[in-house]
Design an enzyme around this catalytic site. Sequence first.
Site, PDB file in Angstrom:
ATOM      1  N   GLU A  39      -6.016   6.811  -0.822  1.00  0.00           N
ATOM      2  CA  GLU A  39      -5.983   5.592  -0.008  1.00  0.00           C
ATOM      3  C   GLU A  39      -6.601   4.421  -0.776  1.00  0.00           C
ATOM      4  O   GLU A  39      -6.070   3.307  -0.764  1.00  0.00           O
ATOM      5  CB  GLU A  39      -6.724   5.814   1.311  1.00  0.00           C
ATOM      6  CG  GLU A  39      -6.082   6.831   2.241  1.00  0.00           C
ATOM      7  CD  GLU A  39      -4.656   6.479   2.622  1.00  0.00           C
ATOM      8  OE1 GLU A  39      -4.351   5.274   2.750  1.00  0.00           O
ATOM      9  OE2 GLU A  39      -3.838   7.397   2.784  1.00  0.00           O
ATOM     10  N   HIS A  53       0.842  -1.201   0.000  1.00  0.00           N
ATOM     11  CA  HIS A  53       0.000   0.000   0.000  1.00  0.00           C
ATOM     12  C   HIS A  53       0.880   1.254   0.000  1.00  0.00           C
ATOM     13  O   HIS A  53       0.634   2.197  -0.763  1.00  0.00           O
ATOM     14  CB  HIS A  53      -0.904  -0.030   1.234  1.00  0.00           C
ATOM     15  CG  HIS A  53      -1.658   1.238   1.474  1.00  0.00           C
ATOM     16  ND1 HIS A  53      -2.981   1.412   1.099  1.00  0.00           N
ATOM     17  CD2 HIS A  53      -1.285   2.399   2.067  1.00  0.00           C
ATOM     18  CE1 HIS A  53      -3.377   2.618   1.450  1.00  0.00           C
ATOM     19  NE2 HIS A  53      -2.366   3.240   2.037  1.00  0.00           N
ATOM     20  N   GLU A  54       1.910   1.266   0.842  1.00  0.00           N
ATOM     21  CA  GLU A  54       2.802   2.436   0.929  1.00  0.00           C
ATOM     22  C   GLU A  54       3.625   2.605  -0.346  1.00  0.00           C
ATOM     23  O   GLU A  54       3.852   3.735  -0.783  1.00  0.00           O
ATOM     24  CB  GLU A  54       3.722   2.300   2.142  1.00  0.00           C
ATOM     25  CG  GLU A  54       3.005   2.214   3.481  1.00  0.00           C
ATOM     26  CD  GLU A  54       2.024   3.344   3.693  1.00  0.00           C
ATOM     27  OE1 GLU A  54       2.315   4.486   3.260  1.00  0.00           O
ATOM     28  OE2 GLU A  54       0.953   3.106   4.290  1.00  0.00           O
TER      29      GLU A  54
END
Length: 348
Positions: A228, A149-150
């Site tokens: 996100e 995700h990062e």
Amino acid sequence: MASLQKLKVTSYISIIFLFAIISAFFFMLLVLFSLFIPVTDFIASTIAMVSLAFFFIFIQWLIAPYIVKWAVHLKAGMEVTNKTNPMVYSIVSELVKKADVKMPKVYIIRQKEPNAFVFGRTRNDVYLVIHSGLLDLLNPEEIKAVIGHEIGHIKHKDFITLTLLSGIPMLTYIIARIVFDMFLFGGISGGKKDIGSITIVLIVVGFLSFIVYLITQLTMLWLSRTREFYADAFSAVTTNKPENLISSLSKITYNLAYMPDEKNKKAVRAFYAVDPYNAKEDLKEMDQNLDKKTRVVGDRELRKRMEEEAHGNFFTKVHHVFATHPPTYKRIIALLEIQKELEKMHKI
């Protein structure tokens, strides 16, 4: 994939909208100010105002990494290498290779909150910070999903975009405060006629500034929530296992909900995997959709909750509009959709 393309377009639209709003705002300011300055000075004033705005945003971009380092107490000696933490280093190395991005500087800090985030000025100068609490809570596959995700944030360069654009609402707020202080401390001088005209203009400028501040701030929050979703989608596709990110988000939300509130979280709220201030609210929503023992997601129940949310009360909708992160259950719904897309692709 359709999901990634849609999120990409949404992000671009948000950025274009922000620039359109701030451009219109400055144009209106210049039109109002032109009523009191000679026409010959209008171009000079325009250049000065636009230059000041860009300088302000540049300063924001320049000092932001130092502010984040100070806020999270990042120090030398915390950087991860292949020797200090082979598992984390190996995971990051694998994912950056798949994403075709440069290896970030990886740090592990001793924080009990399960979290990881990235920050930096450019995609070639990025810091990936992982809380020790995340490593204690999740298994290796879930850690990989969160780091994926990062890495998605790095791939999409959205952390740079947010750093730059966050100066826009701040700038409009400063203008509004300057106008307010002029009224409060009597900073208007001149003849009665001039004072009357200037007062009207300042009222309009102050009102416009607060309205634009609100619009740009809400747009920034919308962009933050969209990024996100975008990073979630990247992790799901890159690791090819959306279920690992689903279980990670569930565990992180449950964990944060039961942790004591800390004032210093507010400074880095947007850098959390799940909004720490909304974790308890997320937990209430997830309790209707998750089995507490197994943390298994019920797709039908989640969809039912989405329908309820669409017809939710006014205060619930306002609460989500001002959130930095989407509700966890909505992120899980999006991941389930990606999981279905991946399964269809594998069958073909």
